[in-house]
Write a protein that holds these residues in place. Structure first.
Motif, PDB file in Angstrom:
ATOM      1  N   CYS A  57      -4.833  18.459   5.286  1.00 29.52           N
ATOM      2  CA  CYS A  57      -3.700  17.800   4.641  1.00 29.52           C
ATOM      3  C   CYS A  57      -3.872  17.813   3.114  1.00 29.52           C
ATOM      4  O   CYS A  57      -4.967  17.553   2.615  1.00 29.52           O
ATOM      5  N   PRO A  58      -2.818  18.107   2.372  1.00 25.03           N
ATOM      6  CA  PRO A  58      -2.948  18.028   0.902  1.00 25.03           C
ATOM      7  C   PRO A  58      -3.008  16.579   0.404  1.00 25.03           C
ATOM      8  O   PRO A  58      -3.020  16.344  -0.798  1.00 25.03           O
ATOM      9  N   ALA A  59      -3.061  15.651   1.339  1.00 20.00           N
ATOM     10  CA  ALA A  59      -3.301  14.236   1.036  1.00 20.00           C
ATOM     11  C   ALA A  59      -2.328  13.634   0.026  1.00 20.00           C
ATOM     12  O   ALA A  59      -2.739  13.155  -1.033  1.00 20.00           O
ATOM     13  N   PRO A  60      -1.025  13.615   0.358  1.00 23.66           N
ATOM     14  CA  PRO A  60      -0.095  12.900  -0.529  1.00 23.66           C
ATOM     15  C   PRO A  60      -0.464  11.423  -0.669  1.00 23.66           C
ATOM     16  O   PRO A  60      -0.103  10.787  -1.654  1.00 23.66           O
ATOM     17  N   CYS A  61      -1.223  10.902   0.313  1.00 24.66           N
ATOM     18  CA  CYS A  61      -1.689   9.506   0.221  1.00 24.66           C
ATOM     19  C   CYS A  61      -2.500   9.292  -1.056  1.00 24.66           C
ATOM     20  O   CYS A  61      -2.398   8.252  -1.706  1.00 24.66           O
ATOM     21  N   GLU A  62      -3.311  10.301  -1.414  1.00 27.64           N
ATOM     22  CA  GLU A  62      -4.135  10.147  -2.621  1.00 27.64           C
ATOM     23  C   GLU A  62      -3.246  10.227  -3.863  1.00 27.64           C
ATOM     24  O   GLU A  62      -3.506   9.563  -4.866  1.00 27.64           O
ATOM     25  N   GLY A  63      -2.167  11.025  -3.771  1.00 27.77           N
ATOM     26  CA  GLY A  63      -1.215  11.091  -4.876  1.00 27.77           C
ATOM     27  C   GLY A  63      -0.487   9.766  -5.067  1.00 27.77           C
ATOM     28  O   GLY A  63      -0.004   9.458  -6.149  1.00 27.77           O
TER      29      GLY A  63
ATOM     30  N   PRO B 111       0.832  -1.216   0.000  1.00 26.85           N
ATOM     31  CA  PRO B 111       0.000   0.000   0.000  1.00 26.85           C
ATOM     32  C   PRO B 111       0.866   1.267   0.000  1.00 26.85           C
ATOM     33  O   PRO B 111       1.301   1.719   1.041  1.00 26.85           O
ATOM     34  N   PHE B 112       1.102   1.823  -1.181  1.00 24.19           N
ATOM     35  CA  PHE B 112       1.947   3.017  -1.275  1.00 24.19           C
ATOM     36  C   PHE B 112       1.349   4.190  -0.501  1.00 24.19           C
ATOM     37  O   PHE B 112       2.064   5.060  -0.030  1.00 24.19           O
ATOM     38  N   CYS B 113       0.011   4.191  -0.353  1.00 25.02           N
ATOM     39  CA  CYS B 113      -0.643   5.279   0.389  1.00 25.02           C
ATOM     40  C   CYS B 113      -0.109   5.359   1.816  1.00 25.02           C
ATOM     41  O   CYS B 113       0.014   6.442   2.382  1.00 25.02           O
ATOM     42  N   SER B 114       0.224   4.221   2.404  1.00 26.35           N
ATOM     43  CA  SER B 114       0.710   4.183   3.793  1.00 26.35           C
ATOM     44  C   SER B 114       2.213   4.326   3.895  1.00 26.35           C
ATOM     45  O   SER B 114       2.745   4.431   4.988  1.00 26.35           O
ATOM     46  N   SER B 115       2.885   4.266   2.762  1.00 27.79           N
ATOM     47  CA  SER B 115       4.351   4.310   2.805  1.00 27.79           C
ATOM     48  C   SER B 115       4.817   5.730   3.074  1.00 27.79           C
ATOM     49  O   SER B 115       4.030   6.668   3.094  1.00 27.79           O
ATOM     50  N   ASP B 116       6.126   5.888   3.250  1.00 25.37           N
ATOM     51  CA  ASP B 116       6.692   7.224   3.461  1.00 25.37           C
ATOM     52  C   ASP B 116       6.286   8.191   2.357  1.00 25.37           C
ATOM     53  O   ASP B 116       6.064   9.367   2.576  1.00 25.37           O
ATOM     54  N   HIS B 117       6.216   7.668   1.124  1.00 26.43           N
ATOM     55  CA  HIS B 117       5.837   8.522   0.001  1.00 26.43           C
ATOM     56  C   HIS B 117       4.420   9.039   0.157  1.00 26.43           C
ATOM     57  O   HIS B 117       4.109  10.169  -0.196  1.00 26.43           O
ATOM     58  N   GLY B 118       3.559   8.173   0.679  1.00 30.10           N
ATOM     59  CA  GLY B 118       2.142   8.517   0.724  1.00 30.10           C
ATOM     60  C   GLY B 118       1.747   9.224   2.000  1.00 30.10           C
ATOM     61  O   GLY B 118       1.042  10.236   1.966  1.00 30.10           O
ATOM     62  N   CYS B 119       2.169   8.686   3.159  1.00 30.42           N
ATOM     63  CA  CYS B 119       1.723   9.259   4.426  1.00 30.42           C
ATOM     64  C   CYS B 119       2.870   9.279   5.425  1.00 30.42           C
ATOM     65  O   CYS B 119       3.328   8.216   5.855  1.00 30.42           O
ATOM     66  N   PRO B 120       3.312  10.456   5.813  1.00 31.07           N
ATOM     67  CA  PRO B 120       4.402  10.534   6.790  1.00 31.07           C
ATOM     68  C   PRO B 120       4.067   9.806   8.092  1.00 31.07           C
ATOM     69  O   PRO B 120       4.970   9.370   8.803  1.00 31.07           O
ATOM     70  N   LEU B 121       2.781   9.667   8.398  1.00 33.10           N
ATOM     71  CA  LEU B 121       2.383   8.998   9.640  1.00 33.10           C
ATOM     72  C   LEU B 121       2.222   7.493   9.447  1.00 33.10           C
ATOM     73  O   LEU B 121       1.953   6.770  10.396  1.00 33.10           O
ATOM     74  N   SER B 122       2.347   7.040   8.200  1.00 30.95           N
ATOM     75  CA  SER B 122       2.069   5.635   7.868  1.00 30.95           C
ATOM     76  C   SER B 122       0.692   5.215   8.362  1.00 30.95           C
ATOM     77  O   SER B 122       0.523   4.142   8.957  1.00 30.95           O
ATOM     78  N   ASN B 123      -0.269   6.074   8.146  1.00 27.35           N
ATOM     79  CA  ASN B 123      -1.652   5.730   8.512  1.00 27.35           C
ATOM     80  C   ASN B 123      -2.048   4.401   7.874  1.00 27.35           C
ATOM     81  O   ASN B 123      -1.682   4.124   6.725  1.00 27.35           O
ATOM     82  N   LEU B 124      -2.805   3.596   8.613  1.00 27.69           N
ATOM     83  CA  LEU B 124      -3.159   2.249   8.146  1.00 27.69           C
ATOM     84  C   LEU B 124      -4.383   2.343   7.226  1.00 27.69           C
ATOM     85  O   LEU B 124      -5.478   1.852   7.547  1.00 27.69           O
ATOM     86  N   ILE B 125      -4.169   2.971   6.096  1.00 23.77           N
ATOM     87  CA  ILE B 125      -5.288   3.396   5.241  1.00 23.77           C
ATOM     88  C   ILE B 125      -6.134   2.228   4.710  1.00 23.77           C
ATOM     89  O   ILE B 125      -7.361   2.224   4.885  1.00 23.77           O
ATOM     90  N   PRO B 126      -5.529   1.203   4.096  1.00 15.52           N
ATOM     91  CA  PRO B 126      -6.373   0.109   3.592  1.00 15.52           C
ATOM     92  C   PRO B 126      -7.179  -0.549   4.716  1.00 15.52           C
ATOM     93  O   PRO B 126      -8.318  -0.963   4.514  1.00 15.52           O
TER      94      PRO B 126
END
Ligand code: FAD
Length: 493
Positions: free
Chosen positions: A102-108, A55-70
């Motif tokens: 948040c500009p939501a890099p997770c969505e990016g 899940p790239f959304c949770s990775s450093d690239h996606g979320c600095p907090l590593s939110n457990l998005i999925p």
């Protein structure tokens, strides 16, 4: 109809209820978001999450907090909101802030984004926490055991609050010092009410207080109270000072009346709005020029519009070409593309034109006999490559122009933390003027003094400030106790 998550990403389309109608919302100071949250609608959106293997959304690239998005997307899909909230809080102390601003890099970084719009992660995050507050699930958690250690946090922005929350959770007695009259840093006096209702900030601060954190406002450490005294009284001190020392524009005419730093404009108005009777800088009936095209500039535009400005123009210099995703900005990272934010959209709806003028450099300010600013003389600039192949900016001959104005707002970024504590303690700074720490560490050059948030990494984002506050707390706890049970990224201890 029965919702199918296994093929949700194929069967359902992205729908955001993100913003209220631009021509309506610009007439009030309420949040720009459309909180009319249709639960069934959100479950459909959550069903679009593919629960990717990686899940790239949770990775450093996606979320600095590593939110457990999925994980919480799936729980919302299953209507298990309380459990979704528990998972969200594992990695993020303040999802009600990031869910809004948040500009939501997770969505990016969402894998769906390769060929179809990303999952509406930010909407889902915000819905989970708002639902939690509505149902009384967000309660103070007072630590059962106290460690006997005392920690001071200087600065009460998101970094300071996250550090305080985590250190208190670890059992330390935490006191937060804030130079302003209210707690919250830029969450309170910076980000406008339209992006973050101040009751949302107050509600969280109240919980932190009830968890045992003590807040002392109207104390500028290094001026009203010596930093040395705080160092002596505590086992560790965390600096979370922010980086609000503004970049100036020292061109001829800078001394004219009517030229202000963006933060003075935003802060004085927000204080007034929140019941403080201080004088504020008003844009009412003024021709306003905002110099600088970042988030702060956009907030100045939206605030000026709501004050009743006569006109609003903003100067922005585009990044060197190509301004789209390049080799240096590969997927899955936040695409550094040029975007239209809420303020630009609102101005366009009101006056039929985007307020931005691109690649314009200010040459000097013009003024009248009374010393009031009346205009800005500008020239266009163009990117080109020099002989060595480096991008450079050149003035475009004959493109001088004067823009009429009677209020100028300087929103050109920040140079680091203000200097009172730095000077008193002679804290080591990095080449950019921020508090220096070793890589991935939070200890400064002074023993027992730590740094987190914008004062360490430079002006950044709320999500990074929370990340830094949490990580810093983890290191402080380990240094004080020999080990720590505080969670790091991804909720992992
Ligand atoms: P701050 O929030 O700056 O807090 C620092 C606090 O320390 C302040 O309250 C200050 O008064 C206090 N302080 C400083 N020195 C002392 C002292 N000597 N003694 C006592 N107290 C002291 N980020 C987003 O993610 N989304 C957005 O939409 C967004 N919008 C923004 C809009 C504006 C106008 C600005 C300026 C920034 C915005 N940001 C946004 C960035 C974000 O607000 C910051 O990155 C974040 O607040 C940094 O948190 P912090 O805790 O490090 O510092």
């Amino acid at each position: 109809a029965v919702l199918d998550k296994s093929r949700g990403f194929v069967n359902y389309k992205r729908a955001t209820y993100q913003y209220r109608d631009g021509s309506v919302r610009q007439k009030d100071w309420k949040e720009i978001y459309n909180h009319k949250r249709v639960k069934e609608g959100l479950r459909v959106q959550a069903a679009r999450c593919m629960d990717c293997g990686v899940p790239f959304c949770s990775s450093d690239h996606g979320c600095p907090l590593s939110n457990l998005i999925p994980k919480w997307n799936n729980l919302v899909f299953k209507n298990e909101w309380k459990l979704a909230l528990d998972y969200l809080h594992q990695t993020n102390n303040f999802p009600e802030f990031t869910g809004r601003v948040c500009p939501a890099p997770c969505e990016g970084a969402c894998v769906l984004g390769i060929n179809t719009p990303a999952v509406t992660i930010k909407n889902i995050e915000n819905a989970i926490i708002d639902h939690g507050f509505e149902h009384g699930w967000v309660r103070p958690l007072v630590p059962k055991v106290r460690s006997g250690k005392k920690v001071a946090v200087i600065g009460s922005g998101p970094a300071g609050l996250a550090a305080a929350a985590q250190l208190n959770k670890a059992g330390h007695l935490v006191t937060v010092y804030e130079r302003n009259d209210e707690v919250g840093g830029l969450l309170r006096y910076g980000i406008p009410t339209m992006k973050l209702d101040k009751r949302v900030v107050a509600r969280r601060v109240d919980i932190l207080e009830r968890e045992g954190i003590s807040f002392k406002t109207n104390i500028e450490v290094g001026k009203d109270l010596a930093a040395k005294t705080i160092m002596d009284e505590n086992d560790a001190v965390v600096c979370a000072l922010g980086a609000t020392w503004p970049r100036d524009l020292p061109i001829p005419g800078r001394e004219f009346t009517g030229i202000h730093y963006a933060m003075n404009f935003l802060e004085s108005w927000q204080k007034q709005q929140q019941g403080n009777s201080n004088p504020y800088i008003s844009a009412k009936d003024k021709d306003v020029i905002v110099i600088g095209g970042g988030d702060t500039g956009c907030d100045c535009i939206a605030t000026s519009l709501r004050h009743g400005a006569k006109s609003i123009t903003t100067f922005e210099i585009l990044p060197q070409p190509p301004a789209t995703r390049a080799d240096s900005n590969p997927w899955p990272t936040w695409p550094r593309i040029f975007r239209v934010d809420y303020g630009h959209e609102e101005v366009k709806l009101k006056w039929g034109r985007d307020p931005r003028v691109f690649n314009v450099k200010s040459l000097y300010f013009e003024g009248d006999a009374n010393g009031n600013v009346t205009g800005v003389k500008t020239i266009l600039v163009q990117w080109s490559k020099d002989d060595a192949g480096r991008w450079t900016m050149k003035d475009v001959e004959g493109s001088e122009k004067t823009y009429k104005c009677d209020l100028v707002l300087l929103a050109m970024g920040f140079l680091g933390p203000e200097r009172s504590i730095v000077e008193e303690l002679s804290v080591g700074l990095d080449p950019r003027g921020n508090l220096e720490t070793p890589r991935s560490k939070y200890n400064t050059s002074i023993p027992n003094l730590y740094a987190a948030g914008d004062c360490r990494r430079g002006q950044s984002l709320v999500v990074w400030a929370i990340h830094e506050g949490r990580q810093c707390a983890k290191q402080v706890d380990k240094d004080l106790m020999g080990s720590t049970s505080l969670a790091g990224p991804g909720g992992i201890v």
